[in-house]
Design an enzyme around this catalytic site. Sequence first.
Site, short mmCIF file in Angstrom:
data_model
loop_
_atom_site.label_atom_id
_atom_site.label_comp_id
_atom_site.label_asym_id
_atom_site.label_seq_id
_atom_site.Cartn_x
_atom_site.Cartn_y
_atom_site.Cartn_z
N CYS A 59 0.85 -1.20 0.00
CA CYS A 59 0.00 0.00 0.00
C CYS A 59 0.89 1.25 0.00
O CYS A 59 1.85 1.34 0.76
CB CYS A 59 -0.90 -0.01 1.23
N CYS A 103 -16.80 -8.97 5.37
CA CYS A 103 -16.11 -7.69 5.14
C CYS A 103 -14.82 -7.95 4.36
O CYS A 103 -14.01 -8.78 4.77
CB CYS A 103 -15.74 -7.04 6.46
N ARG A 266 -18.02 -2.26 17.48
CA ARG A 266 -17.37 -3.54 17.22
C ARG A 266 -16.03 -3.66 17.92
O ARG A 266 -15.14 -2.82 17.74
CB ARG A 266 -17.16 -3.75 15.71
FE1 SF4 Z 1 -2.82 1.20 3.35
FE2 SF4 Z 1 -5.10 0.99 4.75
FE3 SF4 Z 1 -2.77 0.01 5.72
FE4 SF4 Z 1 -3.10 2.62 5.59
S1 SF4 Z 1 -4.31 1.19 6.85
S2 SF4 Z 1 -1.26 1.50 4.94
S3 SF4 Z 1 -4.31 2.83 3.75
S4 SF4 Z 1 -3.85 -0.70 3.95
#
Ligand code: SF4
Length: 358
Positions: A59, A103, A266
């Site tokens: 990411c 989810c 939750r």
């Molecule tokens: Fe990526 Fe979501 Fe992890 Fe942030 S929380 S690094 S946006 S996967």
Amino acid sequence: MTASSTREPPAHTAIEHALALFDRPFNDLLFEAHQIHRAHFDANAVQVSTLLSIKTGACPEDCSYCSQSSKYDTGLERERLLPLNEVREAALRARETGATRFCMGAAWRNPTDKQLGNVIDMVGVVKELGMEACVTLGMLTAPQATRLKAAGLDYYNHNIDTSPEFYGEVITTRNFQDRLDTLAHVRDSGINVCSGGILGMGESRTDRASFLVSLANLPRPPESVPLNMLVRIPGTPMADIPSLDPIEFIRTVAVARILMPTSHLRLSAGREGMSEEAQAWCFFAGANSIFYGDKLLTTDNANQNHDRTLFDKLGIHPLIPAGFTAASGTHDDEEEDYTSPMGGCGGGGCGLTHHHNA
Ligand code: SF4
Ligand code: SAM
Ligand code: DTB
């Protein structure tokens, strides 16, 4: 002029009010939270969701807590988007073990329109199985939220994560307003909002209060509020943060219940490291949803057998949403009895009281 257009705007929750709640004696705080909980929910029913990571790792965001950020060496192997048949199998397994909501999470800053098309197919297979569908894909545009709504998506998860004041200490590749913008698109599309955050990231009690006030003061509070206890991931900047006192976590659940009386709260990440007693207090304080299944996205979750035992010990039964199609029959009539494979209703029809997250 309609009645609604003359109505007062929703009450604004002040940070001072939230802080005063945090400062109350534990018994007084929990007593009030539990009374509010009972006034709005079946106090012995807990909503059960299962998570699946549909696109893992690499990411571009720098969230300091996350195993999936490409900015840190966490040893996680990146994976491509899961094929549809694997999603169907995982959702089916989740349904068979007792989850009613599935989810799906993707490690994206935001999905492209093509990626969204693939996720929409996944939402379709979950809906075909009669389950509620939730996805968390990062930032969305308004048209993307509309497409997800048209596909039948029930919930979109997008966490504000912490207070606006602490946000910049946790993430620098986007800002708090970016999160609010996506939440507004989700709300406007008619999809139920799921938004919460993480506790135990080194934030102050004032930050915890400000985080909850930010959620409560959204144009409408989220239908679902995940409260994660930080899972410390080696290789991230938060690997060695001291753990949050469980009593403070329970207090945070109680304050959340008082400030957002009708939201499902939750118990999310971090339950594996929480004692049964701490979880029991969280349920008493107003938590009424869990992630169920051996895995969260990339880390281990509380063991399923332990969860069944804990539900039995506490006399808690899974909440069955109207319209849910059970593995062994349908359950689309609110008055119909239903025995969840997860147990918790003594092996007989549990005659659940149904609550809708509308
Ligand atoms: Fe990526 Fe979501 Fe992890 Fe942030 S929380 S690094 S946006 S996967
Ligand atoms: N990439 C999307 C996003 O950030 O919105 C969706 C997936 S992201 C993993 C979903 C949420 O999981 C985060 O917002 C955060 O609240 C929670 N989370 C991630 N890593 C965590 C950790 N180590 N401990 C606790 N919660 C975590
Ligand atoms: C949320 O608030 N918690 C879930 C869900 N939304 C997507 C994710 C928890 C992730 C915990 C760390 C991991 O397994 O990678």
